[in-house]
Design a protein around this motif. Structure first.
Motif, short mmCIF file in Angstrom:
data_model
loop_
_atom_site.label_atom_id
_atom_site.label_comp_id
_atom_site.label_asym_id
_atom_site.label_seq_id
_atom_site.Cartn_x
_atom_site.Cartn_y
_atom_site.Cartn_z
N MET A 113 35.35 56.74 49.45
CA MET A 113 36.38 56.10 48.62
C MET A 113 36.11 54.61 48.46
N THR A 114 35.59 53.98 49.52
CA THR A 114 35.23 52.57 49.43
C THR A 114 34.10 52.37 48.42
N VAL A 115 33.11 53.26 48.47
CA VAL A 115 31.99 53.17 47.53
C VAL A 115 32.49 53.33 46.09
N MET A 116 33.37 54.30 45.88
CA MET A 116 33.88 54.56 44.53
C MET A 116 34.72 53.39 44.02
N SER A 117 35.52 52.81 44.92
CA SER A 117 36.40 51.71 44.48
C SER A 117 35.64 50.39 44.36
N ARG A 118 34.46 50.29 44.99
CA ARG A 118 33.68 49.04 44.98
C ARG A 118 32.42 49.17 44.13
N ARG A 119 32.39 50.15 43.24
CA ARG A 119 31.20 50.37 42.42
C ARG A 119 30.81 49.09 41.65
N LYS A 120 31.81 48.39 41.11
CA LYS A 120 31.53 47.17 40.34
C LYS A 120 30.92 46.10 41.23
N GLU A 121 31.49 45.92 42.43
CA GLU A 121 30.97 44.90 43.35
C GLU A 121 29.53 45.24 43.78
N ILE A 122 29.31 46.54 44.05
CA ILE A 122 27.97 46.97 44.47
C ILE A 122 26.96 46.71 43.34
#
Length: 400
Positions: free
Chosen positions: A287-296
């Motif tokens: 969920m962190t990866v999905m919600s931080r896709r833009k930051e990544i």
């Protein structure tokens, strides 16, 4: 690898996310689940190991570390006993004669196994018998019984009781069992009902007379050894075909094999608790990866390497998991100390032999718990971390 960047982002992702509280709640649940799993595993393994050692201790006492039995019809004798005592001075020997018998007092009767022993020798290797013997000097036809027998027959010290033996005496018209009056002097409590309700002790001379055995002959020799596994091989080589030697673990092999299997099964089942808790680590990181896709995507476009991104999420997962493991260890040892020092859990002494919950955490069990938990946490953290590096930077920046 830019460690300052990695540490900065890891600290950020570990803070409670007010915009996406479910991510943080999932991480907290993962932490709690791993902690509880490790704590329960430590306490369960300590109880299982303590119970096994408690039973082993009691069986060890009543079954003796080693026992010599004759091969064939030739009985053991004093000549062999004297040689053994001379050649194995570090061992303690107690010869015995045994027979099934029925004991009667009034209208009450009870069956069991009667051992004829030399009191001084038996007291050296059997603390249960030694405690019952105390300062008593038993005569030839005195008997000491298990507490289960004395309670059932309402025996008091000095009471006369009749013992019947399975060997029959021929008479003119029928076959009558041998019978003899004995004096009850005391009882023992081993902590195991199977022994307290079946075992009786008298002098070796009494049984030898009643069973018409030759002077100086024995049915077997009980042996006390500090290292039974090593001494059994030495004794077998020494005795050759003269007699056989049996260890306590061979007499109760099925019992301890069943306990070991139960312990292994419990370990696997409880390890699943940690596995289930680790699923929360996976879901939280995904969920962190999905919600931080833009930051990544931004980090990757600005020069951050895939290794750094992978390291960020792997570190977040391992921090959650390892902190849960450490907390579980602390809680486990606190629980161990409480159960060991306070009567929080009491057991029926007549069933388990002790009212106190037996605890003994083996180092091998503790290491297995830690290694198992670490492996599960690392595997749970690795998958989301590897997924974080599979983001299509151009697509994410174009659409998000």
């Amino acid at each position: 690898m830019n460690k300052k960047l990695v540490n900065f982002i890891v600290k950020k992702y570990l803070r409670f996310d007010k915009k996406n509280p479910f991510i943080s709640i999932s991480a907290i649940l993962a932490f709690v689940g791993v902690s509880i799993g490790v704590m329960v595993l430590i306490l369960s393994m300590a109880i299982m190991n303590g119970t096994a050692k408690e039973f082993e201790k009691k069986l060890f006492t009543m079954n003796y570390p080693l026992t010599i039995h004759p091969k064939g019809s030739i009985p053991l004798d004093e000549t062999l006993l004297n040689k053994l005592q001379k050649d194995f001075p570090h061992l303690k020997f107690s010869p015995f004669i045994s027979s099934q018998a029925i004991i009667q007092n009034g209208d009450s009767m009870s069956g069991g196994m009667l051992f004829g022993v030399i009191p001084e020798n038996e007291a050296l290797i059997n603390p249960i018998y030694k405690e019952a013997l105390g300062n008593l000097k038993p005569d030839k036809f005195d008997v000491i019984t298990g507490s289960g027998i004395s309670d059932k027959l309402l025996l008091n010290p000095g009471a006369k009781t009749t013992l019947y033996f399975t060997e029959l005496n021929p008479t003119g018209f029928s076959m009558m069992p041998k019978m003899k009056r004995f004096t009850y002097i005391n009882s023992f409590t081993s902590g195991l009902n199977a022994y307290d309700k079946a075992y009786m002790y008298t002098s070796i001379e009494a049984l030898r007379t009643l069973l018409n055995q030759e002077e100086g002959s024995f049915d077997g020799i009980h042996i006390y050894s500090e290292d039974a596994f090593a001494d059994i091989e030495k004794l077998r080589k020494y005795l050759g075909n003269r007699a056989s030697v049996v260890g306590w673990w061979q007499q109760n092999g099925n019992f301890f094999a069943a306990m070991k299997m139960e312990k292994t099964a419990l370990f696997v089942v409880l390890m699943l608790i940690i596995l289930v808790a680790s699923l929360n680590i996976i879901s939280s990181l995904l969920m962190t990866v999905m919600s931080r896709r833009k930051e990544i995507a931004l980090l990757l476009s600005m020069g951050a390497s895939a290794k750094e991104i992978k390291s960020i999420f792997l570190r977040v997962g391992t921090i959650i998991g390892f902190s849960g493991i450490l907390t579980g260890i602390v809680l486990g040892f606190i629980g161990y100390w409480l159960l060991d020092n306070f009567d929080i859990v009491t057991l029926p002494a007549d069933v388990y032999g002790s009212a106190k919950l037996p605890l003994d955490l083996a180092m091998s069990d503790f290491i297995s718990i830690i290694i198992g938990a670490i492996v599960i946490v690392l595997l749970s953290s690795y998958y989301p971390a590897s997924k974080a590096t599979n983001i299509d930077v151009i697509d994410v920046l174009r659409n998000e």
